[in-house]
Design a protein around this motif. Structure first.
Motif, PDB file in Angstrom:
ATOM      1  N   MET A 593      -7.229   9.564 -12.580  1.00 32.41           N
ATOM      2  CA  MET A 593      -7.023   8.461 -11.641  1.00 32.41           C
ATOM      3  C   MET A 593      -7.660   8.893 -10.329  1.00 32.41           C
ATOM      4  N   LEU A 594      -8.548   8.048  -9.799  1.00 29.23           N
ATOM      5  CA  LEU A 594      -9.223   8.413  -8.564  1.00 29.23           C
ATOM      6  C   LEU A 594      -8.572   7.737  -7.359  1.00 29.23           C
ATOM      7  N   MET A 595      -8.771   8.345  -6.208  1.00 26.67           N
ATOM      8  CA  MET A 595      -8.250   7.752  -4.974  1.00 26.67           C
ATOM      9  C   MET A 595      -8.986   6.427  -4.708  1.00 26.67           C
ATOM     10  N   SER A 596     -10.283   6.442  -4.995  1.00 26.90           N
ATOM     11  CA  SER A 596     -11.118   5.256  -4.791  1.00 26.90           C
ATOM     12  C   SER A 596     -12.381   5.451  -5.626  1.00 26.90           C
ATOM     13  N   SER A 597     -13.143   4.400  -5.816  1.00 27.15           N
ATOM     14  CA  SER A 597     -14.339   4.584  -6.635  1.00 27.15           C
ATOM     15  C   SER A 597     -15.511   5.119  -5.801  1.00 27.15           C
ATOM     16  N   ASP A 601     -18.502   9.191   1.916  1.00 26.22           N
ATOM     17  CA  ASP A 601     -19.744   8.643   2.460  1.00 26.22           C
ATOM     18  C   ASP A 601     -20.061   7.262   1.901  1.00 26.22           C
ATOM     19  N   GLY A 602     -19.143   6.745   1.139  1.00 22.64           N
ATOM     20  CA  GLY A 602     -19.351   5.402   0.609  1.00 22.64           C
ATOM     21  C   GLY A 602     -20.205   5.380  -0.650  1.00 22.64           C
ATOM     22  N   LYS A 603     -20.435   6.581  -1.209  1.00 21.39           N
ATOM     23  CA  LYS A 603     -21.242   6.618  -2.437  1.00 21.39           C
ATOM     24  C   LYS A 603     -20.323   6.531  -3.661  1.00 21.39           C
ATOM     25  N   THR A 604     -20.760   5.798  -4.690  1.00 23.49           N
ATOM     26  CA  THR A 604     -19.957   5.655  -5.895  1.00 23.49           C
ATOM     27  C   THR A 604     -19.787   7.023  -6.572  1.00 23.49           C
ATOM     28  N   ILE A 739     -16.244  16.481 -10.207  1.00 20.51           N
ATOM     29  CA  ILE A 739     -15.752  15.533  -9.182  1.00 20.51           C
ATOM     30  C   ILE A 739     -14.856  16.326  -8.233  1.00 20.51           C
ATOM     31  N   ASP A 740     -15.086  16.115  -6.956  1.00 10.94           N
ATOM     32  CA  ASP A 740     -14.310  16.819  -5.943  1.00 10.94           C
ATOM     33  C   ASP A 740     -12.814  16.536  -6.143  1.00 10.94           C
ATOM     34  N   GLU A 741     -12.021  17.608  -6.175  1.00  8.40           N
ATOM     35  CA  GLU A 741     -10.582  17.451  -6.434  1.00  8.40           C
ATOM     36  C   GLU A 741      -9.895  16.518  -5.451  1.00  8.40           C
ATOM     37  N   LYS A 742     -10.444  16.506  -4.251  1.00  9.30           N
ATOM     38  CA  LYS A 742      -9.840  15.654  -3.211  1.00  9.30           C
ATOM     39  C   LYS A 742      -9.880  14.181  -3.591  1.00  9.30           C
ATOM     40  N   LEU A 743     -10.844  13.851  -4.424  1.00 10.09           N
ATOM     41  CA  LEU A 743     -11.032  12.440  -4.784  1.00 10.09           C
ATOM     42  C   LEU A 743     -10.164  12.033  -5.973  1.00 10.09           C
ATOM     43  N   ILE A 744      -9.584  13.050  -6.627  1.00 11.06           N
ATOM     44  CA  ILE A 744      -8.782  12.747  -7.822  1.00 11.06           C
ATOM     45  C   ILE A 744      -7.309  12.631  -7.429  1.00 11.06           C
ATOM     46  N   ALA A 745      -6.710  11.515  -7.786  1.00  3.32           N
ATOM     47  CA  ALA A 745      -5.290  11.336  -7.472  1.00  3.32           C
ATOM     48  C   ALA A 745      -4.448  12.022  -8.532  1.00  3.32           C
ATOM     49  N   THR A 746      -4.695  11.749  -9.777  1.00  2.00           N
ATOM     50  CA  THR A 746      -3.891  12.296 -10.869  1.00  2.00           C
ATOM     51  C   THR A 746      -4.756  12.501 -12.094  1.00  2.00           C
ATOM     52  N   VAL A 747      -4.360  13.496 -12.878  1.00  2.00           N
ATOM     53  CA  VAL A 747      -4.953  13.639 -14.206  1.00  2.00           C
ATOM     54  C   VAL A 747      -3.784  13.576 -15.187  1.00  2.00           C
ATOM     55  N   ILE A 748      -3.878  12.708 -16.169  1.00  2.95           N
ATOM     56  CA  ILE A 748      -2.813  12.628 -17.169  1.00  2.95           C
ATOM     57  C   ILE A 748      -3.335  13.191 -18.480  1.00  2.95           C
TER      58      ILE A 748
END
Lengths: 897, 235
Positions: A593-597, A601-604, A739-748
């Motif tokens: 689960m990501l914090m945002s897509s 820097d606004g890059k996908t 993927i930078d860990e900061k961008l990941i909310a959760t891993v299930i």
């Protein structure tokens, strides 16, 4: 004079103490358990609610990158938005002005210098000086002497003034243009330009913490991540389950549940960031009733995460960085969730803008109503125990029938006495009261004793179950009206009404009918003709026919016994089944689960992991219908439904080809919990907004991991008005590493699902076995009572056949065999009925909670639950045989007219 | 013993319908004075028990009436009938019908409880010779002793009428005489009107008033001029 008939009651109890003991134990245990659960629940809920008030729970918190100054805190506290645009313009203007001034000065100096040089050269030419060295000397001299004056003069010139104001204006225009461009983007992102903004005034508290490695067995290795707060905090305070708050810099208090899990007790030493601390208290922070390290954690972790408290001095001495966390409380508390969401939204705007204009950085923000660590446990505790209550009522019903049948048999037996009493002037009412008093007294006694045990022993068991799962404050005994109604009033009413009905009906006969033993409503019942079987066989069949009402009760009881056994075996089986099936409860081995897509820097966000597949997700609510049975302790609230947007060619979830707009597939768990089928229309709504969506169910997909609905990704975007490229996470077969860990909310992962069952086993483990064996004992006791009724009913006939010369073995074959046949035949039928009844009760129980958990019984358990009944009955029939042997022959003679 | 206390007028009662119809009482008339010891004598099927049940308010006639002290039973509701039995009647049956898990004294108290002016239980126990057995349970007593308890239960109410339905039917000669003597004593000592149903011819000699029944009617209605005490009865 007191009615002397009452003197019979204690004598009856003494003479038949085994039966009454079994009944009373039965009632005490059931009522005790139910009352304990309710009282435990109410006490816990009350304590949780009370502690939120007493221990000053925050309404939310935020973290800044550096310590906030007074001005910033005061500004945030007002709840007013800062004018960010103006701030940037002002800032830009200042910079631009400085730059313009600098540029102008430079240009002017050059200009004046040139004018002076030109003047000197003209003069030199006029005087015929041609030597360049002399000319340069004269130029330098003139510039040195007249530059300042020249600049002053030039500045006064109209031309310069015109140019200067033009330059400033141009620069300023440029600044505004630039700021506006940026501002539009920010304003859109944070909705800062919204017109209906209402300032939310708050009171802010410093709530700094540090995170250190905890080594609780002093082996030099990190065992857990410890979040440390100071003991003088004015917000989010702790209650101490054991011990006290730290008083000097060598002392620490840590979370009670974590300490229990890792085996730390008061007096132990632990290493915190390399420094040794003595544990002086085991606490429960009001905002950490579950140890969720991050709010996005799928499951709390009471082993690897801990919270603690040290003195401010000790806090100072720790070396890790300080997290500048601030907690706040609203000046005016919002009334409900929707308001909470609105208010926190407004506050966030103030927070973002004020932090920005005060040149600080917002690192984290979390309103309390969304805080997992403080809301997970209370909402979980809220769930009702409708299932157990229903079991209790069925049991009381069975006991009431046992009483009613016993009393009805007694009335038959005492018919002539009743006839005599009625002839002597005893009224029907007096006799009804007399025969009613025994069951009522036994129920009152059972309820009283059950409640006492419930309020003491079983309440502690129930509270213990909560403590095994959550970090909760100390719990005081709370008087529970619901418990009183459910454990005392309802059983009493049940017992009273069932017995009143049976006894009143029975005592409708006239005194003369009683005296003549004339019970039949119609004078002649038709004799059933039996085939030419052997005498004994026919005799047995006659016994069966004669005892039909008693056998009906026996069958009813056997169904109940099977229900209890299904519960006893099914509950642990269901848990095991859930754990075994955990791998099937995830779509993919990894669900990110990501914090945002997009990144900062606004890059996908992209990954090179080949198996990764993006998906969209949204949490909505499905309204639960409140029923009389399902109401009770907690409202249960609405069910959370996860709506997924899946790629058309998904490797992880196959959706039917022709899914139209607004169509979804629901998970099997969703179908099973709410009985939803293809073609149904479901309406889901947002939790914090008054917005709802209607979906048509197109199909059901096999997924037991949660209440979920699946739709095509493109339709997802259309329905929820999100951008086409947007997504919330990745399904992946392999771990994603780029993927930078900061961008990941959760891993299930599967392990996370298993964690839930581990926690459940940890919470309920011991209690479940006790419960299982208690139910088995209760089942045997119930069979004992039921079989006893049949023998009692036939005492006179048994006595008579004894006189006639039948041997005990033959009598056993006549009077025990029919019961055995009934029990054996109905054991299987009753199991089936009990099993489906259990599924229904379980469903009611699940309705109170979020998520789905299917009732499951292993085939071996099914066999066992029938076998236990038969084994139990085998013992009881031995007792019956002994009872038959003991029946004296004069019973028949003494009671004959 | 001058006043007519109990009046039976044109009492009729039948059981069954059509061919199976059996007229048990076919117009019965007689009166009983207060304090009288009245014996209803007759063979089996003469209607004596049915008559007793109707007088006792636990059965109803098809026609005619029973009046006690001027009150007609037919005018009474079920509740009033219960009250009538409670306040005025004592019942003794051939079977003792004692409550098995109450002792002798308590069984007698069951009767005393119903009365507004009951006799002293201890005194009744003494009169009936049950003092030494008062804490025994019915199953520890002989038939005669159980019948004494059942008389005690009826008498202790201090009833206006003591109804006895074959009280000695299940007892031996000696015990029967003892029981009859007790009933006689109750009549004399407490002044209760006694109506006793029996088929034992000898008992008529101890009564004030003998009514012979046959086929549902009164055949003879005699006043006994020369009563013999129960103890001297022979059969």
């Amino acid at each position: 004079m007191r009615n002397p008939l009452f003197k019979r009651i204690p004598k009856e109890i003494v003479s038949d103490w085994r039966k009454y003991l079994v009944i009373i134990v039965f009632m005490v245990v059931m009522i005790g358990v139910i009352s304990g659960m309710y009282v435990g629940h109410d006490s816990m809920m009350f304590s949780v609610e009370e502690s939120r008030e007493k221990l000053h729970i925050e309404d939310g918190s935020f973290e800044l990158s550096k310590k906030a100054n007074e001005e910033l805190l005061t500004s945030i506290a007002t709840g007013e938005k800062a004018n960010v645009r103006q701030f940037f313009i002002d800032k830009g203007m200042k910079k631009a002005d400085r730059q313009v001034a600098k540029e102008l000065e430079k240009a002017l100096t050059e200009n004046v210098k040139k004018v002076l040089e030109d003047e000197v050269r003209a003069n030199c030419k006029a005087y015929g000086i041609t030597e360049e060295t002399l000319i340069k000397q004269q130029v330098d001299k003139t510039i040195n002497e007249h530059l300042e004056d020249g600049i002053k003069k030039a500045k006064k010139s109209e031309e310069f003034q015109k140019n200067e104001s033009e330059a400033y204006e141009k620069a300023r225009e440029e600044v505004i243009k630039k700021v506006d461009k940026q501002w539009d983007k920010i304003a859109e992102q944070y909705d800062l330009d919204e017109n209906d903004f209402t300032p939310v005034a708050v009171k802010i508290y410093e709530h700094f913490y540090r995170e250190e490695a905890e080594d609780n067995n002093l082996d030099g290795e990190k065992d857990a991540n410890l979040r440390i707060y100071q003991s003088d905090s004015k917000i989010d305070q702790a209650s101490f389950n054991k011990g006290r708050a730290p008083e000097n810099s060598g002392e620490i208090a840590i979370d009670r549940m974590h300490a229990d899990n890792v085996g730390v007790s008061i007096g132990d030493k632990i290493l915190v960031g390399g420094t040794k601390f003595k544990v002086v208290g085991l606490l429960s922070y009001v905002n950490y009733s579950t140890l969720h390290e991050k709010n996005t954690d799928f499951m709390f972790d009471a082993f690897g995460f801990d919270v603690g408290m040290v003195t401010p001095d000790a806090f100072e001495q720790l070396s890790s960085r300080v997290h500048y966390s601030y907690a706040y409380q609203y000046e005016n508390k919002p009334a409900n969730k929707i308001q909470q969401a609105e208010v926190s939204n407004h506050f966030l705007k103030a927070l973002i803008t004020q932090t920005l204009v005060h040149e600080n950085e917002l690192e984290d923000y979390l309103p309390e109503y969304l805080r997992q660590a403080s809301n997970f446990a209370p909402s979980d505790i809220e769930g009702d125990s409708a299932g157990t209550a229903i079991m209790c009522y069925i049991l009381i019903g069975v006991i009431a029938f046992i009483f009613a049948i016993t009393i009805s048999n007694t009335i038959d037996k005492e018919a002539t006495v009743i006839g005599t009493l009625r002839a002597s002037g005893y009224s029907k009412k007096e006799l009804i009261i007399h025969y009613m008093s025994m069951p009522v007294i036994v129920t009152i006694f059972g309820a009283l004793l059950g409640n006492i045990i419930g309020y003491t022993l079983f309440r502690n068991v129930a509270v213990g179950l909560y403590y095994n799962s959550y970090s909760l404050p100390n719990c005081h005994l709370v008087w529970s009206e619901i418990a009183l109604v459910k454990t005392t009033i309802i059983p009493l009413l049940l017992m009273f009404l069932i017995n009143l009905f049976v006894i009143t009906k029975k005592l409708q006969l006239t005194p003369l009918q009683f005296l003549r033993h004339d019970f039949a409503k119609t004078k002649k019942t038709k004799a059933r003709r039996l085939p030419r079987w052997s005498f004994m066989r026919r005799f047995r069949i006659r016994v069966l026919f004669q005892n039909m009402p008693n056998y009906l009760i026996l069958i009813f009881g056997v169904i109940f016994v099977e229900l209890m056994l299904c519960f006893a075996f099914g509950l642990p089986d269901s848990l095991d089944h859930y754990r075994e099936n955990a791998p099937n409860m995830v779509f993919a081995d990894y669900q990110y689960m990501l914090m945002s897509s997009q990144d900062e820097d606004g890059k996908t966000i992209e990954t090179n992991e080949e198996t990764a597949e993006p998906f969209c997700m949204k949490g909505l609510l499905y309204p639960k219908k409140a029923t009389i049975l399902a109401r009770g302790m907690g409202s249960g609230g609405d069910e959370g439904v996860t709506v997924y947007g899946i790629l058309d060619d998904s490797k992880y979830m196959k959706l039917p080809e022709q899914m139209k707009e607004n169509e979804v597939c629901v998970s099997t768990a969703y179908r099973d919990k709410f009985g939803i089928k293809a073609g149904d229309i479901i309406t889901l709504h947002e939790e914090y907004e008054n917005k709802s969506y209607e979906f048509k169910v197109s199909d059901v997909v096999s997924y037991d991991g949660g209440i979920a609905a699946f739709m095509r990704k493109e339709q997802f975007h259309k329905m929820f008005e999100t951008e086409e490229e947007a997504f919330n996470g990745f399904f992946s077969k392999n771990e994603i590493t780029d993927i930078d860990e900061k961008l990941i909310a959760t891993v299930i992962t599967v392990e996370d699902i298993e964690k839930t069952t581990v926690q459940l086993n940890h919470s309920m483990g011991g209690a479940m076995d006790v419960f299982k064996y208690a139910l088995i004992v209760l089942s045997a006791a119930l069979i004992y009572l039921l079989a006893k009724i049949i023998i009692e009913r036939n005492e006179q006939s048994i006595s008579l056949v004894k006189i006639l010369g039948f041997q005990n073995g033959e009598i056993g074959a006549l009077y025990i065999a029919p019961t055995a046949i009934v029990v054996i035949v109905f054991s299987v039928i009753s199991f089936v009925i009990g099993y489906y009844l259990m599924i229904w009760i379980f469903q009611l129980f699940i309705m109170q909670m979020d998520g789905y958990f299917a009732f499951y019984m292993k085939p071996f358990s099914m066999v066992l639950s029938v076998a236990y009944l038969l084994i139990g009955y085998a013992f009881v029939s031995v007792l019956d045989f002994i009872r038959i042997k003991k029946i004296p022959m004069d019973v028949a003679l003494k009671n004959m007219d | 013993m001058e006043k007519n206390f109990l009046e039976i007028k044109d009492l009729k009662k039948s059981f069954g319908n059509g061919e199976a119809r059996q007229d048990v009482l076919r117009g019965m008339n007689f009166t009983v004075k207060k304090g009288e010891f009245c014996v209803l004598l007759g063979p089996s099927g003469s209607g004596k028990s049915t008559l007793l049940n109707i007088i006792g308010g636990i059965d109803t006639p098809d026609s005619g009436f029973v009046s006690i002290d001027g009150d007609k039973l037919e005018d009474m509701s079920e509740k009033q009938l219960t009250l009538y039995r409670r306040k005025h009647l004592g019942y003794v049956f051939q079977m003792y019908n004692l409550i098995p898990n109450l002792n002798v004294k308590e069984n007698i108290e069951v009767g005393a409880y119903l009365s507004d002016n009951p006799l002293d239980v201890e005194e009744v126990l003494t009169t009936l010779g049950l003092q030494e057995h008062k804490y025994k349970y019915p199953n520890q007593l002989s038939g005669g002793q159980q019948q004494r308890v059942s008389i005690g239960r009826a008498v202790v109410k201090n009833p206006d009428i003591l109804m006895c339905d074959e009280p000695t039917g299940a007892l031996d000669y000696k015990t029967s005489k003892e029981i009859l003597a007790l009933i006689e004593e109750c009549n004399e000592k407490y002044g209760s009107t006694i109506i006793m149903v029996t088929h034992n011819e000898a008992i008529q000699y101890m009564a004030h008033h003998v009514i012979r029944l046959r086929d549902g009617v009164v055949r003879h209605n005699d006043v006994n001029e020369k009563r013999i005490p129960a103890a001297q009865l022979e059969w």
